[in-house]
Scaffold this motif. Structure first.
Motif, PDB file in Angstrom:
ATOM      1  N   GLY B  63     -12.115 -61.898 -21.251  1.00 64.56           N
ATOM      2  CA  GLY B  63     -11.485 -62.400 -21.960  1.00 64.56           C
ATOM      3  C   GLY B  63     -10.736 -60.801 -22.688  1.00 64.56           C
ATOM      4  N   PHE B  64     -11.471 -59.755 -22.942  1.00 62.71           N
ATOM      5  CA  PHE B  64     -10.580 -58.642 -23.004  1.00 62.71           C
ATOM      6  C   PHE B  64      -9.474 -58.905 -22.146  1.00 62.71           C
ATOM      7  CE2 PHE B  64     -14.966 -57.894 -25.360  1.00 62.71           C
ATOM      8  CZ  PHE B  64     -14.821 -57.602 -26.332  1.00 62.71           C
ATOM      9  N   LYS B  65      -9.381 -58.493 -21.183  1.00 63.74           N
ATOM     10  CA  LYS B  65      -8.602 -58.598 -20.448  1.00 63.74           C
ATOM     11  C   LYS B  65      -6.836 -59.025 -20.668  1.00 63.74           C
ATOM     12  CE  LYS B  65      -9.051 -56.359 -15.633  1.00 63.74           C
ATOM     13  NZ  LYS B  65     -10.025 -56.605 -14.163  1.00 63.74           N
ATOM     14  N   LYS B  66      -7.575 -60.285 -20.841  1.00 66.44           N
ATOM     15  CA  LYS B  66      -6.240 -61.265 -21.468  1.00 66.44           C
ATOM     16  C   LYS B  66      -6.055 -60.577 -23.280  1.00 66.44           C
ATOM     17  CE  LYS B  66      -7.226 -64.651 -17.917  1.00 66.44           C
ATOM     18  NZ  LYS B  66      -7.656 -65.953 -17.437  1.00 66.44           N
ATOM     19  N   GLY B  67      -6.672 -60.310 -23.653  1.00 70.52           N
ATOM     20  CA  GLY B  67      -6.553 -60.049 -25.096  1.00 70.52           C
ATOM     21  C   GLY B  67      -7.058 -61.016 -26.384  1.00 70.52           C
ATOM     22  N   ASN B  68      -7.879 -61.986 -25.572  1.00 70.55           N
ATOM     23  CA  ASN B  68      -8.278 -63.160 -26.034  1.00 70.55           C
ATOM     24  C   ASN B  68     -10.031 -62.246 -26.037  1.00 70.55           C
ATOM     25  OD1 ASN B  68      -9.719 -65.157 -27.099  1.00 70.55           O
ATOM     26  ND2 ASN B  68      -8.565 -66.407 -24.822  1.00 70.55           N
ATOM     27  N   VAL B  70     -11.762 -63.424 -29.026  1.00 74.81           N
ATOM     28  CA  VAL B  70     -12.425 -64.346 -29.634  1.00 74.81           C
ATOM     29  C   VAL B  70     -13.811 -64.708 -28.214  1.00 74.81           C
ATOM     30  CG1 VAL B  70     -13.020 -67.068 -30.072  1.00 74.81           C
ATOM     31  CG2 VAL B  70     -11.140 -65.922 -30.745  1.00 74.81           C
ATOM     32  N   LEU B  71     -12.927 -64.697 -27.052  1.00 76.09           N
ATOM     33  CA  LEU B  71     -13.812 -64.809 -25.741  1.00 76.09           C
ATOM     34  C   LEU B  71     -14.385 -63.740 -25.168  1.00 76.09           C
ATOM     35  CD1 LEU B  71     -13.761 -67.354 -23.244  1.00 76.09           C
ATOM     36  CD2 LEU B  71     -11.617 -65.990 -21.980  1.00 76.09           C
ATOM     37  N   GLY B  72     -13.545 -62.634 -25.236  1.00 80.75           N
ATOM     38  CA  GLY B  72     -14.532 -61.610 -24.771  1.00 80.75           C
ATOM     39  C   GLY B  72     -15.926 -61.497 -25.600  1.00 80.75           C
ATOM     40  N   PHE B  73     -15.671 -61.178 -27.085  1.00 80.18           N
ATOM     41  CA  PHE B  73     -17.246 -61.832 -28.217  1.00 80.18           C
ATOM     42  C   PHE B  73     -17.824 -62.230 -27.931  1.00 80.18           C
ATOM     43  CE2 PHE B  73     -13.890 -58.363 -30.579  1.00 80.18           C
ATOM     44  CZ  PHE B  73     -15.050 -57.470 -30.695  1.00 80.18           C
ATOM     45  N   VAL B  74     -17.210 -63.244 -27.011  1.00 78.67           N
ATOM     46  CA  VAL B  74     -18.692 -64.517 -26.674  1.00 78.67           C
ATOM     47  C   VAL B  74     -19.146 -64.715 -25.852  1.00 78.67           C
ATOM     48  CG1 VAL B  74     -18.705 -67.349 -26.139  1.00 78.67           C
ATOM     49  CG2 VAL B  74     -17.702 -66.535 -28.506  1.00 78.67           C
ATOM     50  N   GLY B  75     -17.951 -64.041 -24.978  1.00 77.13           N
ATOM     51  CA  GLY B  75     -18.546 -63.435 -23.277  1.00 77.13           C
ATOM     52  C   GLY B  75     -19.922 -62.388 -23.576  1.00 77.13           C
ATOM     53  N   PHE B  76     -19.331 -60.768 -24.405  1.00 79.51           N
ATOM     54  CA  PHE B  76     -20.623 -59.873 -24.777  1.00 79.51           C
ATOM     55  C   PHE B  76     -21.933 -60.924 -25.905  1.00 79.51           C
ATOM     56  CE2 PHE B  76     -21.786 -56.262 -26.930  1.00 79.51           C
ATOM     57  CZ  PHE B  76     -22.055 -55.825 -26.259  1.00 79.51           C
ATOM     58  N   ALA B  77     -21.532 -61.762 -26.061  1.00 74.61           N
ATOM     59  CA  ALA B  77     -22.596 -62.227 -27.022  1.00 74.61           C
ATOM     60  C   ALA B  77     -23.524 -62.587 -25.975  1.00 74.61           C
ATOM     61  CB  ALA B  77     -22.351 -62.943 -28.038  1.00 74.61           C
ATOM     62  N   LEU B  78     -22.962 -63.627 -25.287  1.00 73.30           N
ATOM     63  CA  LEU B  78     -24.078 -64.261 -24.080  1.00 73.30           C
ATOM     64  C   LEU B  78     -24.464 -63.276 -22.678  1.00 73.30           C
ATOM     65  CD1 LEU B  78     -21.782 -67.271 -22.959  1.00 73.30           C
ATOM     66  CD2 LEU B  78     -23.793 -67.682 -24.557  1.00 73.30           C
ATOM     67  N   PHE B  79     -23.335 -62.550 -22.674  1.00 74.73           N
ATOM     68  CA  PHE B  79     -24.508 -60.848 -21.967  1.00 74.73           C
ATOM     69  C   PHE B  79     -25.499 -60.750 -23.081  1.00 74.73           C
ATOM     70  CE2 PHE B  79     -24.765 -56.501 -21.369  1.00 74.73           C
ATOM     71  CZ  PHE B  79     -24.591 -57.083 -19.023  1.00 74.73           C
ATOM     72  N   VAL B  80     -25.238 -60.302 -23.370  1.00 74.03           N
ATOM     73  CA  VAL B  80     -26.694 -59.443 -24.929  1.00 74.03           C
ATOM     74  C   VAL B  80     -27.935 -60.173 -24.718  1.00 74.03           C
ATOM     75  CG1 VAL B  80     -27.046 -58.955 -26.726  1.00 74.03           C
ATOM     76  CG2 VAL B  80     -25.546 -57.908 -25.699  1.00 74.03           C
ATOM     77  N   ALA B  81     -27.029 -61.301 -24.939  1.00 70.22           N
ATOM     78  CA  ALA B  81     -28.580 -62.839 -24.806  1.00 70.22           C
ATOM     79  C   ALA B  81     -29.620 -62.982 -23.567  1.00 70.22           C
ATOM     80  CB  ALA B  81     -27.673 -64.434 -25.617  1.00 70.22           C
ATOM     81  N   ALA B  82     -28.485 -62.826 -22.479  1.00 72.79           N
ATOM     82  CA  ALA B  82     -28.737 -62.869 -21.322  1.00 72.79           C
ATOM     83  C   ALA B  82     -29.485 -61.904 -21.018  1.00 72.79           C
ATOM     84  CB  ALA B  82     -27.677 -63.518 -20.439  1.00 72.79           C
ATOM     85  N   LEU B  83     -28.652 -60.683 -21.347  1.00 74.36           N
ATOM     86  CA  LEU B  83     -29.929 -59.548 -20.960  1.00 74.36           C
ATOM     87  C   LEU B  83     -31.242 -59.488 -21.733  1.00 74.36           C
ATOM     88  CD1 LEU B  83     -29.632 -57.045 -19.325  1.00 74.36           C
ATOM     89  CD2 LEU B  83     -28.813 -55.700 -21.193  1.00 74.36           C
TER      90      LEU B  83
END
Lengths: 96, 262
Positions: B63-68, B70-83
């Motif tokens: 997400g962050f690489k492609k400049g997206n 929203v995708l980057g933050f959703v991914g990060f939120a999911l990562f925090v939740a998974a962690l």
């Protein structure tokens, strides 16, 4: 030379021999290995225990009561003595 | 007279009966499937946690690489939740199965596998009264040898090919010492593991390509044979325990009246 009648009974001899190879074995193991009924095994165990040949250990395994048996020192000695006597009897019974 | 008659069938079987402790011992020593099952469970759990954390991390990076954003933050939120989920799981796991209940998982697995056969135990090791310092010294030496040789291999001082053959000099003595420390709880079949590990090394030296050549995987030159052959030794032990139990039942089984005799 007198054979120990408590050990000489086939089932009890097998129980003693199984326990001789182990530190301890539980009731389920003896029942399944010897293919006995639970009542029958209990009866034999009682005789061995009252002779002082077995030690009973009661515990809980995963909150389920578990009974294990261990050969006592007296039991080990009696078993060794039994085989010595039996071998001597067999030797003396051989022709020549 | 009647005593003599009664003892006759037993006399015939006397030699067979004398083998009961031997087969009982072999059975008890080789009931070892619990450890490989725990190993598989551990590997599956680690893989599951790795995937659980890697997927949202990958999503975040993409997400962050492609400049997206929203995708980057959703991914990060999911990562925090998974962690957080993994951490909560580990806390519950440690509080339930460590300290006082350290052997509980092993007990539960053992009960699941061998419960129907009942429980047996062998006498504790003779060298027991576990010398804690000896264990620490062995652990430190292993640590230094393992990570030292890995480091030397990545630095180019040891060819990746020879990483496993060199490790024979510390892995095999360690496995053999483990056997001597744990017997008679475990049987000599455990020695299959160091034997196969040594054969593996000999085959590599002889030119058989049983190794990874890339830096990223070079550590698996040691880990895969070590875990694999130990796993195999335990599985062979389990199979042998089936055979020993069959032999034992063959000797101890009594027909009808004899079994119910007083």
């Amino acid at each position: 030379m007198e054979i120990d009648k408590i050990i000489h009974e086939p089932t009890r001899l097998r129980i003693m021999m199984i326990l001789a190879g182990l530190e301890q074995a539980d009731f389920t193991f003896l029942v399944t290995t010897l293919s006995l009924t639970r009542g029958n095994l209990s009866r034999h165990i009682e005789k061995l225990e009252s002779a002082g040949y077995l030690k009973v250990k009661k515990s809980f395994k995963d909150r389920v009561p578990n009974t294990s048996y261990q050969l006592t020192q007296k039991g080990s000695k009696a078993l060794a003595q039994y085989w010595e006597t039996l071998d001597a009897v067999r030797q003396s019974g051989r022709p020549g | 007279m009647s005593n003599q008659q009664n003892s006759e069938p037993q006399d015939q079987n006397a030699e067979r009966l004398k083998e009961i402790p031997k087969w009982t011992r072999r059975y008890a020593q080789n009931r070892m499937l619990t450890i490989p099952v725990l190993m598989v469970m551990g590997v599956l759990l680690i893989m599951f946690i790795a995937v659980l954390l890697a997927l949202p991390l990958h999503l975040t990076a993409a997400g962050f690489k492609k400049g997206n954003m929203v995708l980057g933050f959703v991914g990060f939120a999911l990562f925090v939740a998974a962690l957080a989920a993994v951490l909560i799981f580990l806390i519950i796991f440690i509080s339930k199965f460590c300290r006082k209940n350290s052997g509980l998982i092993e007990q539960l697995v053992e009960q699941r596998i061998y419960g129907k056969e009942g429980a047996v135990s062998m006498p504790g090791p003779k060298i027991m009264k576990k010398n804690i310092w000896l264990g620490i010294v062995i652990g430190v030496v292993l640590y230094i040898c393992f990570f030292g040789s890995w480091h030397l291999a990545t630095e180019g001082y040891i060819a990746f090919k020879y990483l496993q053959p060199i490790s024979v000099f510390y892995i095999v003595p360690w496995l053999v010492s483990e056997y001597f420390q744990r017997r008679p709880r475990i049987g000599p079949l455990f020695l299959i593991s160091p034997a196969l590990y040594t054969i593996h090394a000999i085959l590599i030296v002889a030119g058989v390509p049983l190794f990874f050549t890339t830096e990223n995987f070079c550590i698996f030159n040691i880990l895969l044979p070590l875990i694999g052959y130990t796993f195999l030794a335990y599985v062979i032990g389990h199979v042998y325990s089936r055979y020993a139990l069959k032999k034992l039942k063959g000797i101890t089984h009594l027909e009808g009246e004899a079994a119910n005799g007083d």
